[in-house]
Scaffold this active site. Structure first.
Site, PDB file in Angstrom:
ATOM      1  N   GLU A  36       0.863  -1.188   0.000  1.00 51.12           N
ATOM      2  CA  GLU A  36       0.000   0.000   0.000  1.00 51.12           C
ATOM      3  C   GLU A  36       0.896   1.233   0.000  1.00 51.12           C
ATOM      4  O   GLU A  36       1.829   1.326   0.791  1.00 51.12           O
ATOM      5  CB  GLU A  36      -0.919  -0.026   1.235  1.00 51.12           C
ATOM      6  CG  GLU A  36      -1.675   1.252   1.508  1.00 51.12           C
ATOM      7  CD  GLU A  36      -2.562   1.709   0.351  1.00 51.12           C
ATOM      8  OE1 GLU A  36      -3.431   0.934  -0.091  1.00 51.12           O
ATOM      9  OE2 GLU A  36      -2.374   2.857  -0.123  1.00 51.12           O
ATOM     10  N   GLY A 143      -7.976   0.400  -7.000  1.00 53.33           N
ATOM     11  CA  GLY A 143      -9.074   1.349  -6.822  1.00 53.33           C
ATOM     12  C   GLY A 143      -9.205   2.403  -7.903  1.00 53.33           C
ATOM     13  O   GLY A 143      -8.870   2.188  -9.071  1.00 53.33           O
ATOM     14  N   GLY A 179     -22.298  17.684 -10.680  1.00 51.80           N
ATOM     15  CA  GLY A 179     -22.622  16.252 -10.722  1.00 51.80           C
ATOM     16  C   GLY A 179     -23.593  15.860  -9.625  1.00 51.80           C
ATOM     17  O   GLY A 179     -23.327  16.073  -8.450  1.00 51.80           O
ATOM     18  N   ILE A 183     -21.747  11.122  -4.769  1.00 52.96           N
ATOM     19  CA  ILE A 183     -20.838  12.004  -4.036  1.00 52.96           C
ATOM     20  C   ILE A 183     -21.409  13.413  -3.964  1.00 52.96           C
ATOM     21  O   ILE A 183     -21.443  14.032  -2.897  1.00 52.96           O
ATOM     22  CB  ILE A 183     -19.440  12.007  -4.692  1.00 52.96           C
ATOM     23  CG1 ILE A 183     -18.800  10.622  -4.512  1.00 52.96           C
ATOM     24  CG2 ILE A 183     -18.559  13.095  -4.102  1.00 52.96           C
ATOM     25  CD1 ILE A 183     -17.416  10.482  -5.105  1.00 52.96           C
ATOM     26  N   ASP A 306     -12.832  -1.344  -7.806  1.00 52.49           N
ATOM     27  CA  ASP A 306     -13.052  -0.247  -8.756  1.00 52.49           C
ATOM     28  C   ASP A 306     -12.188  -0.369 -10.008  1.00 52.49           C
ATOM     29  O   ASP A 306     -12.611   0.034 -11.100  1.00 52.49           O
ATOM     30  CB  ASP A 306     -12.727   1.108  -8.099  1.00 52.49           C
ATOM     31  CG  ASP A 306     -13.803   1.567  -7.131  1.00 52.49           C
ATOM     32  OD1 ASP A 306     -14.706   0.764  -6.819  1.00 52.49           O
ATOM     33  OD2 ASP A 306     -13.726   2.727  -6.678  1.00 52.49           O
ATOM     34  N   HIS A 438     -43.260  -5.922  14.413  1.00 46.37           N
ATOM     35  CA  HIS A 438     -44.041  -4.694  14.477  1.00 46.37           C
ATOM     36  C   HIS A 438     -43.721  -3.972  15.789  1.00 46.37           C
ATOM     37  O   HIS A 438     -43.649  -4.610  16.823  1.00 46.37           O
ATOM     38  CB  HIS A 438     -45.531  -5.039  14.447  1.00 46.37           C
ATOM     39  CG  HIS A 438     -46.408  -3.834  14.620  1.00 46.37           C
ATOM     40  ND1 HIS A 438     -46.598  -2.923  13.603  1.00 46.37           N
ATOM     41  CD2 HIS A 438     -47.099  -3.384  15.686  1.00 46.37           C
ATOM     42  CE1 HIS A 438     -47.404  -1.962  14.040  1.00 46.37           C
ATOM     43  NE2 HIS A 438     -47.721  -2.214  15.300  1.00 46.37           N
TER      44      HIS A 438
END
Ligand code: NAI
Length: 459
Positions: A36, A143, A179, A183, A306, A438
């Site tokens: 990473e 990603g 947009g 997001i 992604d 309920h």
């Protein structure tokens, strides 16, 4: 050059796809490493995405409720004020706890961690700086990052992406969001609740592309009622900083001036610098890694999340990562792309799983439709959250559930029942026959399922 380090599996990227794959593979006995580049594990989701945005959504909802939402309950709050620094610090604390948690899980499961940017170096080899790693199996889980538009002067201050909008030091007086996707609406909602005058500019004639049209129309009405302004069918062609303001140009319309601009026009895959060609990994026309239905990109190389496209959602990445790891260990990992729920954490929440009404019409699939409002639900009334509805779509002949779409309180939690039902191939009648406690919001899901058969009790 350091000695080559050998592992059974090297995972590149520690977001929800990569870290889940690494932990699962380690649990199943593979000697696993994860590379990473960021100091904190967890990827976009934990560091600058799902988690910090949900922290701010919860906090800003409490602020809005304290100011406007409690009088109906007979609770008078005088002079509620905002301590934005404390709100941000709480968010940062949650991010730190969760990212540290992943580091703890890596240790507990003996996942070896390398910090740095990885690049492939032919089949079976990964370089992290000068360190060479060797593994028969590699998973790429790098990603995506925020996309931009040509003509945007993204200075990160006046004009920025979602990462910037999660950490603004003050509430902008006027905010323009470019947009009307997840997001834009989530972060637009945060800043509107904290006091900003928010205008959302959207290229399409609707909000939330991909969401069921009826649900998106209800959402638009409710957001407008909350004070968000929408300019639809409007193409942003540029944005520039002018002094301490930003000016947004829109094709064929007057420009908008704002204190800050949030650019939320989609995301693009992270494949740069990975040297994917060296191992025979190919990209599709949109730049996503091309994989088969088992996420295999090239011999010995898998890709998840992604970076392979489809729904750009954390839980889809996690499920793909886990399935790939399980198959590596000889188990039967499986992800059904038709049953991946999606949730937009606005107020009310918006959630869906399966096909929308529009998709069924395009595909020529005959369907039943049951819709139930939250208005007749006792729990929703007690919560003072009666806006919204549940829609159940099932096959006209077989009654098998094809899609469930919800706008309303806790829609993100309610959708889990629909996803589970669809995963088991349930019919609308099956949900209608299950006893639902309920008073709970889940009764509205049951009533919508019954409504698909024209027999709701409260419709
Ligand atoms: P999006 O793809 O959902 O929406 C982007 C919007 O920008 C679209 O409606 C598009 O028509 C519009 N747009 C594009 N160019 C434009 C222009 N020139 N002028 C005006 N409008 C323009 O992308 P978003 O919201 O940035 O999210 C990115 C990804 O992250 C999505 O795939 C989403 O699913 C995911 N995500 C998921 C969340 C969740 O699960 N709660 C939260 C945040 C993001």
């Amino acid at each position: 050059m350091n000695d080559v380090k050998k592992h059974d599996l090297v995972v590149i990227g520690a977001g929800p796809g990569g870290y889940a794959a690494a932990i699962r593979a380690a649990q199943l006995g593979l000697d696993t490493a994860c590379v990473e580049k960021e100091p904190r594990l967890g990827g976009t989701c934990l560091r600058v995405g799902c988690i910090p945005s949900k922290a701010l959504l919860e906090s800003s909802e409490k602020f809005a409720e304290a100011r406007h939402g409690l009088a109906a309950h007979g609770v008078q709050v005088e002079g509620a004020t905002l301590d934005l620094a404390a709100m941000m610090a709480r968010k940062d604390g949650i991010v730190a706890a969760l990212t540290d948690g992943i580091a703890g899980l890596f240790k507990a499961n003996k996942v070896t961690r390398y910090q740095g940017a990885a690049r492939l170096d032919g089949p079976g080899r990964v370089m992290v700086g000068e360190q060479a790693l060797q593994a028969e199996r590699i998973i790429v889980a790098t990603g995506s990052s925020a996309a931009s538009l040509p003509g945007l002067d993204l200075d990160g201050d006046r004009i920025g992406d979602s990462t910037a909008a999660l950490a603004w030091p003050a509430v902008p007086e006027r905010l323009v969001v470019i947009g009307a996707g997840y997001i834009g609406l989530e972060l637009g909602s945060v800043w509107a609740r904290l006091g900003a005058q928010v205008t959302v500019v959207e290229y399409l004639d609707r909000i939330l592309p991909g969401t069921d049209g009826e649900i998106a129309r209800v959402a638009l009405q409710l957001f407008r009622k909350q004070g968000l302004e929408f300019v639809l069918s409007a193409k942003v062609t540029g944005a520039r900083v002018e002094g301490d303001k930003a000016v947004v140009s829109i094709e064929g319309r007057e420009p908008l001036t704002a204190d800050r601009v949030l650019v939320a026009v989609g995301r693009r895959p992270h494949t740069g610098g990975l040297n994917l060609e060296s191992a025979g990994v190919a990209l599709d026309a949109r730049g996503f890694i091309r994989v088969d239905d088992r996420n295999l990109a090239a011999p010995g190389i898998w890709a998840v999340g992604d970076v392979v496209g489809g729904l750009l959602l954390a839980h889809k990445a996690t499920d793909e990562g886990v399935a790939v790891a399980e198959r590596m260990a000889g188990k039967a990992g499986h992800v059904d792309p038709a049953v991946i729920p999606a949730v937009c954490y606005t107020d009310p929440e918006i959630a869906g799983v399966g096909r929308t009404e529009e998709q069924l019409k395009v595909d020529g699939v005959p369907f039943r439709k049951g819709v139930m409002s939250f208005r007749s639900n006792g729990r929703a009334m007690a919560l003072d959250r009666v806006e919204g509805r549940v829609k159940v779509l099932s096959h006209k002949q077989t009654d098998r559930i094809l899609g469930v779409h919800v706008i309303g309180p806790r829609a993100g939690d309610l959708i889990a029942e629909a996803a589970a039902a669809m995963a088991f191939g349930a019919s609308a009648e099956d949900i209608g026959r299950v006893c639902h406690a309920h008073p709970t919001l889940s009764e509205v899901v049951r009533e919508a399922a019954l409504a698909a058969h024209d027999r709701p009790l409260h419709g």
